[in-house]
Design an enzyme around this catalytic site. Structure first.
Site, PDB file in Angstrom:
ATOM      1  CD  GLU A   1      -3.078  -0.817   2.190  1.00 56.59           C
ATOM      2  OE1 GLU A   1      -3.870   0.105   1.980  1.00 56.59           O
ATOM      3  OE2 GLU A   1      -3.137  -1.545   3.196  1.00 56.59           O
TER       4      GLU A   1
ATOM      5  CG  ASP B   1     -12.773  -1.877  -0.141  1.00 53.13           C
ATOM      6  OD1 ASP B   1     -12.372  -2.943  -0.631  1.00 53.13           O
ATOM      7  OD2 ASP B   1     -12.092  -0.840  -0.116  1.00 53.13           O
TER       8      ASP B   1
END
Length: 246
Positions: A8, A128
């Site tokens: 990330e 998500d």
């Protein structure tokens, strides 16, 4: 079950947070390109790079991502902030093996369905979930549409996979595994599970869930909670045994 290390990016740096948590990400003083090369050398067959800055509206880390793709030597999937046809196709043109679309997949599903037909085996839809509800725009907005409805919409679409990220303010790992297991049951496309694994015990439970093709791992690998070799050993279990989560 394949193990896919996750990098990330935020402001050109690696960041991470415990799986399932919505806390602010922790920055790491490690070079993301070197980390990608290290994981490839340790046996990773594929990498995921998430541009967390682009996902929350900040500048994209395109230069770093391009360098990871160039040097890793294995397929690199890229997501984060890809909210237009132009951005998706630009990332494919710049070498991404697959692109992961989340917000776009929720808000413009017809466009994403068309992209999947134009780019077979290169579009992954990311859902998500926060306490079981779909969230978008870097997890800033909660949507009324149910994840099951989105799964049904994409059923006839030739996706490369579906990435399910399970987060929760109150849900424990068992609840998150149960939600992912429920959505993965009968899935027609490979399911990638995220937001589940903080320990080898978590990974071992996930490995027995039917329908899970890959586990996405970031924080525990960065923290050294376990290494890739241990993760691979746990993930390659006898697929004859499966677990039911009610």
């Amino acid at each position: 079950m394949q193990i896919v290390p996750v990098i990330e990016l935020l402001g050109g740096r690696c960041v991470s947070r415990p799986a399932g948590s919505a806390v602010e990400p922790t920055p790491w003083s490690v070079d993301p390109v070197e980390m990608a090369c290290r994981w490839a050398a340790e046996g990773a067959e594929r990498l995921r790079v998430t541009d967390r800055g682009a996902a929350i509206g900040e500048d994209a880390d395109d230069t770093v991502i391009d360098e990871i793709i160039r040097r890793a030597g294995i397929p690199v999937d890229v997501g984060g902030g890809l909210r237009s046809r132009a951005r998706v196709e630009r990332r494919i043109d710049r070498g991404a093996a697959r692109v992961i679309v989340g917000t776009l997949a929720v808000w413009e599903p017809e466009l994403v369905a068309a992209l999947a037909k134009w780019h077979p085996d290169q579009i992954v839809v990311a859902l998500d979930l926060f306490d079981g509800k779909v969230v978008t725009h870097g997890r800033a907005y909660t949507c009324a549409i149910a994840p099951e409805e989105l799964m049904d919409f994409y059923r006839p679409v030739p996706l490369a996979g579906i990435a399910l990220t399970a987060l929760g303010a109150t849900e424990d790992v068992e609840a998150r595994i149960a939600k992912v297991a429920d959505l993965a049951r009968g899935a027609w496309a490979p399911i990638q599970a995220d937001g589940i694994v903080n320990s080898l015990d978590d990974l071992s439970r996930l490995a027995y869930v039917p329908g899970i093709a890959a586990a996405l791992l970031g924080d525990p690998l960065l923290r050294g909670t376990f290494d890739l070799a241990a993760a691979h050993a746990v993930a390659h279990v006898d697929s004859a045994g499966v677990a039911e989560f009610i």
